[in-house]
Design a protein around this motif. Structure first.
Motif, PDB file in Angstrom:
ATOM      1  N   ILE A 218       0.859  -1.095  -0.036  1.00  0.00           N
ATOM      2  CA  ILE A 218      -0.016  -0.024  -0.155  1.00  0.00           C
ATOM      3  C   ILE A 218       0.954   1.163  -0.139  1.00  0.00           C
ATOM      4  N   PHE A 219       0.807   2.034  -1.127  1.00  0.00           N
ATOM      5  CA  PHE A 219       1.632   3.085  -1.302  1.00  0.00           C
ATOM      6  C   PHE A 219       0.923   4.560  -1.005  1.00  0.00           C
ATOM      7  N   LEU A 220       1.699   5.291  -0.383  1.00  0.00           N
ATOM      8  CA  LEU A 220       1.285   6.865  -0.026  1.00  0.00           C
ATOM      9  C   LEU A 220       2.435   7.413   0.078  1.00  0.00           C
ATOM     10  N   ASN A 221       2.792   8.453  -0.644  1.00  0.00           N
ATOM     11  CA  ASN A 221       4.173   9.090  -0.426  1.00  0.00           C
ATOM     12  C   ASN A 221       4.057  10.455   0.323  1.00  0.00           C
ATOM     13  N   ARG A 222       3.607  10.030   1.513  1.00  0.00           N
ATOM     14  CA  ARG A 222       3.330  11.156   2.702  1.00  0.00           C
ATOM     15  C   ARG A 222       3.510  10.478   3.969  1.00  0.00           C
ATOM     16  N   ARG A 223       4.561  10.745   4.719  1.00  0.00           N
ATOM     17  CA  ARG A 223       4.649  10.002   5.955  1.00  0.00           C
ATOM     18  C   ARG A 223       4.237  10.957   7.046  1.00  0.00           C
ATOM     19  N   GLY A 224       4.191  10.309   8.494  1.00  0.00           N
ATOM     20  CA  GLY A 224       3.432  10.720   9.522  1.00  0.00           C
ATOM     21  C   GLY A 224       1.881  10.185   9.790  1.00  0.00           C
ATOM     22  N   TYR A 225       1.294  10.945  10.673  1.00  0.00           N
ATOM     23  CA  TYR A 225      -0.142  10.346  10.918  1.00  0.00           C
ATOM     24  C   TYR A 225      -0.814  11.451  10.213  1.00  0.00           C
TER      25      TYR A 225
ATOM     26  N   ARG B  10       5.653  -1.089   7.960  1.00  0.00           N
ATOM     27  CA  ARG B  10       5.529   0.201   7.485  1.00  0.00           C
ATOM     28  C   ARG B  10       7.033   0.605   7.241  1.00  0.00           C
ATOM     29  N   LEU B  11       7.201   1.076   6.006  1.00  0.00           N
ATOM     30  CA  LEU B  11       8.939   1.378   5.584  1.00  0.00           C
ATOM     31  C   LEU B  11       8.497   2.880   5.001  1.00  0.00           C
TER      32      LEU B  11
ATOM     33  N   GLY C 286       4.060   1.965   2.716  1.00  0.00           N
ATOM     34  CA  GLY C 286       5.302   2.747   2.699  1.00  0.00           C
ATOM     35  C   GLY C 286       5.274   3.991   1.798  1.00  0.00           C
ATOM     36  N   THR C 287       6.208   4.791   1.683  1.00  0.00           N
ATOM     37  CA  THR C 287       6.321   5.853   0.903  1.00  0.00           C
ATOM     38  C   THR C 287       7.104   5.574  -0.449  1.00  0.00           C
ATOM     39  N   GLN C 288       7.867   6.631  -1.116  1.00  0.00           N
ATOM     40  CA  GLN C 288       8.502   5.903  -2.363  1.00  0.00           C
ATOM     41  C   GLN C 288       9.706   5.162  -1.892  1.00  0.00           C
ATOM     42  N   MET C 289       9.963   4.967  -0.736  1.00  0.00           N
ATOM     43  CA  MET C 289      11.162   4.038  -0.582  1.00  0.00           C
ATOM     44  C   MET C 289      10.713   2.704  -0.896  1.00  0.00           C
ATOM     45  N   ILE C 290       9.501   2.241  -1.038  1.00  0.00           N
ATOM     46  CA  ILE C 290       9.160   0.856  -1.624  1.00  0.00           C
ATOM     47  C   ILE C 290       8.834   0.805  -3.108  1.00  0.00           C
ATOM     48  N   THR C 291       8.902   1.911  -3.876  1.00  0.00           N
ATOM     49  CA  THR C 291       8.689   2.181  -5.194  1.00  0.00           C
ATOM     50  C   THR C 291       9.611   1.631  -6.174  1.00  0.00           C
TER      51      THR C 291
END
Length: 818
Positions: free
Chosen positions: A509-516, A595-596, A624-629
């Protein structure tokens, strides 16, 4: 005397000449560090050339000291450093300092101590100024001294520098200078060995403790090369070894010696990847064109354009093997440490301990050791992030840039270089092929390949003809109207995750924004909670109970009251990977979720642990963010969900569409890389945007044609070159005036030089780290015209820039417009 051309590690644009005794010239080689006088202080300099003394009207100062016995970089890299300094408009000595491992720069440091008389002076000053007194005065009062690091910060302020100099004249403080020591050096340990071949233990007249130590030493020396054993190894087995060994040394039976210890950057040994039994026909075609270029030992730029999962890594490995066979070295660049870990395992499996690492995840000591391993020729393959472009390889036979499109190759502070472009330059200067690889090449790189500047190599199909994943677009404008819908996940995505769990497959599951939550808003006055130092809202990190600024690092407790109206009714708005992870845990309590992002992988060990859990099927869902892409090979991942595909399309940046297409295409490529086909669900508010539709159809060329027409209409790269002039300072008015006056100067030259000016304007992020920011974008067809304009502006800076109240930074080929 002879004359030495030296680049000083200081903001000096020209090289300087120093004298050195001709009788000692044999000690010197280009690439060594020297300690040299610079004004009233001592600084580190880098030796560039040695030449006979010439007549001059200037007084030539002598070198203070030679700091190295061997060069730190090969002489062949000096033209490379010269080009970088000229093109990126940065002092040559500072370029070399940035290129070298940290902790090697020696210079004069100021030490400030408080005298007895000064205690009364400080007390009077503090009483007179109260809360307006600078905070460092309290430190000087308490400790009666200031550290060199603190003094460097104070000395940059003219006001406080003058105050300290006045107090020095009055006898209140003493200001002394001393040369700092290098902070990084080789690590050594004491080892022990036999002086001669030892007689049988029964024939030795030894004490019991000595016999025990000797027996242990003989056991450990078996098949040991060189024939020495670390003393700590003996002490670990036998606590009395230390005293016994000293006694044995006194009897002439053993000797002690100091030996360097190489700090291991790998930690645990990387995962083993076997060589595939055979290549695909597409891989064989690519190698048929690439390998002869490596054999010719000449410059040749290639673009390897291959879909995700097409076997680009195997091309890198086969090409590296051919370069090593010719007794040349190999440089492999990756955009992030995350990718280095994956790629280094492949290279380590194939080439073992000839592989060295260079990236910011290493300690200074590890980087120092790796650098010297490379410089000494023990390491023939270097893998690293953008700074590895400076690896001291004397004769590279191949340079590889993996995921060449990635914006992380651009350094965004100090020396603002683009590592991908420098890879092409270094290949040209050192006569070796350069291989740029990507499934989604940058528009400029593909334009060069299409026009014949680079040679295009293609891998159009996945290994074993595995299908590319099926992509489904979900229109969030419609799903939000569904009753009972989840705020983050469409019904289709939730059902797909559930099916995947039931089938025992993995999901990303990808979202390019970290935090809550990326925004905290007051329920009473409506004001957002902003960073006090930046023009940006604070991000909530719920598990740590903090609000954090992702630009300056400022943190506050999450239980905050509104700074504007003092209300306690502050609520979180928006979402990030931490909130998505929490929601998934609530929806699928039986699933194993990891989570990465930058918050969960603050160091290499944590990052590898998360990756290992995915590879060993201990994780069902990876958020994860773009680190997993990019680049990761997860053969059991059959589903990828993109939470918000168009998050970056609203950015004020001409590359926003390109970045969105690349991100979606890359994360899509993580699905279906094993035996089962993959599926991707992309949630978006703009389902008809060309970056979304072309990513859906895996159509890079379709995206390229559309984007190229837009760039051509607006004359953006690759149809022009850009330089961004950034103005920063403490006063918003001074920064704005400096940008406006500079723009007026530039417009007087713009028509003659055939350049276009855009701005000046406040930067989209108008204040970062208490500095106000404006920018002026310069655009032109010829790079020389842009640099000619910058030369003119640098020769006649506006008053605020000349007085250093405003800093003007020249960003050549900018990657980010924020």
């Amino acid at each position: 005397m002879i004359h030495l051309e030296v680049a000083v590690a200081a903001p000096v644009t020209e090289t300087l000449t120093y004298g050195f005794p001709a009788a000692e010239a044999s000690r010197l080689q280009p690439g060594m560090r020297l300690l040299v006088p610079l004004g009233r202080r001592q600084a580190t300099g880098y030796l560039l050339t040695i030449r006979p003394a010439a007549d001059t009207s200037f007084r030539i100062k002598p070198v203070t000291d030679v700091l190295d016995s061997k060069p730190l970089f090969p002489a062949g890299m000096i033209p490379f450093f010269h080009w970088i300094a000229a093109y990126y408009r940065y002092p040559l000595g500072e370029v070399i300092k940035i290129a070298l491992p940290g902790g090697l720069t020696q210079q004069s440091e100021r030490h400030i101590s408080l005298t007895e008389a000064g205690k009364e002076v400080l007390a009077d000053f503090l009483a007179a100024h109260g809360p307006d007194a600078p905070p460092w005065l309290a430190e000087l009062t308490d400790r009666e001294s200031l550290s060199p690091a603190r003094v460097r910060l104070i000395w940059s302020s003219r006001k406080w520098r003058k105050l300290l100099e006045t107090w020095q004249n009055e006898g209140a403080v003493t200001i002394s200078e001393a040369v700092s020591a290098a902070r990084t050096k080789a690590k050594t340990e004491i080892c022990v060995g036999l002086i001669n071949e030892a007689p049988p233990l029964v024939d030795m007249r030894l004490k019991t403790s000595e016999k025990k130590a000797m027996a242990l030493l003989l056991e450990l020396l078996a098949n040991r090369l060189p024939p020495v054993v670390p003393v700590k190894e003996l002490n670990h087995t036998y606590s009395g070894a230390g005293k016994a060994l000293k006694s044995l040394a006194a009897k002439g039976l053993v000797f002690f010696q100091e030996q360097q210890v190489i700090r291991d950057p790998f930690g645990e040994e990387p995962t083993y990847f076997p060589e595939p039994p055979q290549l695909s026909s597409d891989q064989e075609k690519v190698l048929a064109e690439l390998l002869p270029a490596i054999d010719r030992k000449s410059f040749a730029p290639f673009l390897l354009f291959g879909v995700t999962g097409s076997g680009k890594t195997e091309i890198y490995l086969q090409a590296a093997r051919r370069a090593l066979a010719a007794n040349r070295s190999v440089l492999v660049l990756v955009p992030e440490i995350a990718l280095a870990s994956q790629l280094e395992a492949h290279f380590y499996s194939r080439f073992g301990k000839t592989v060295a690492l260079l990236h910011s995840g290493l300690s200074q000591g590890e980087r120092y050791d790796q650098w010297h391993q490379i410089m000494g020729g023990e390491a023939k393959i270097v893998i690293g992030a953008r700074s590895a472009i400076f690896a001291p390889l004397n004769d590279p036979g191949l340079i590889i840039v993996d995921e060449e499109h990635d914006s992380a190759y651009k350094q965004e502070d100090t020396l603002r270089y683009q590592a991908r472009d420098l890879a092409v330059l270094r290949g040209k200067l050192q006569q070796c092929p350069v291989l740029l690889g990507s499934a989604t090449p940058s528009l400029t790189t593909f334009y060069h390949a299409s026009s014949g500047k680079y040679q295009l190599l293609t891998l159009p199909k996945r290994i074993e003809n595995r299908p590319l994943p099926q992509v489904t677009i979900v229109d969030l404008r419609l799903t939000r109207k569904e009753s009972g819908g989840h705020p983050f996940f469409s019904r289709l995505l939730l059902e797909s995750i559930k099916d995947n769990l039931e089938q025992g497959d993995q999901s990303i599951i990808f979202l390019n924004r970290r935090g809550y939550a990326n925004l905290m808003i007051c329920d009473d006055c409506g004001d957002p909670v902003k960073c006090p130092h930046c023009d940006i809202s604070l991000t909530l990190h719920k598990s740590e109970k903090i609000l954090s600024c992702h630009y300056c690092g400022f943190q506050a407790r999450s239980s905050i009251i509104c700074p504007s109206c003092r209300s306690a009714r502050v609520k979180e708005i928006g979402f990030g990977t931490e909130r998505v992870e929490e929601a998934l845990r609530e929806l699928f309590p039986q699933a194993r979720i990891a989570r990465l992002d930058r918050d969960t992988s603050t160091n290499r060990k944590d990052f590898l642990k998360i990756l290992k859990s995915v590879h060993q099927l201990e994780t069902d869902i990876l958020v994860g963010t773009q680190m997993i892409t990019k680049g990761h090979h997860f053969p059991h991942v059959t589903l990828v969900g993109v939470i918000w595909a168009d998050a970056g399309l609203g950015m004020p940046d001409f590359k926003a569409g390109e970045r969105t297409f690349q991100l979606i295409s890359q994360v899509t490529g993580r699905a279906g890389r094993g035996d089962k086909p993959g599926r991707v669900i992309v949630q978006t508010h703009q389902p008809d945007h060309y970056s979304i539709t072309n990513a859906e159809n895996h159509d890079y060329r379709g995206f390229y044609e559309k984007e190229l027409k837009l760039r051509q209409a607006l004359q953006y790269p690759p149809f022009s070159r850009l330089i961004n002039l950034r103005f920063t300072g403490d006063s918003e008015e001074l920064v704005r005036n400096a940008a406006t006056l500079t723009a007026q100067q530039a417009r007087q030259l713009a028509d003659t030089l055939r350049v276009t000016l855009l701005g000046p304007a406040a930067s989209p992020l108008a204040r970062i780290k208490d500095k106000y920011r404006w920018q002026l974008l310069v655009k032109g067809a010829e790079s020389n015209s842009l640099h000619a304009l910058c030369d003119s502006l640098a020769g006649q800076p506006v008053p605020a820039v000349r007085a250093t109240k405003v800093t003007m930074v020249v960003d050549v080929d900018p990657e980010s417009m924020l």
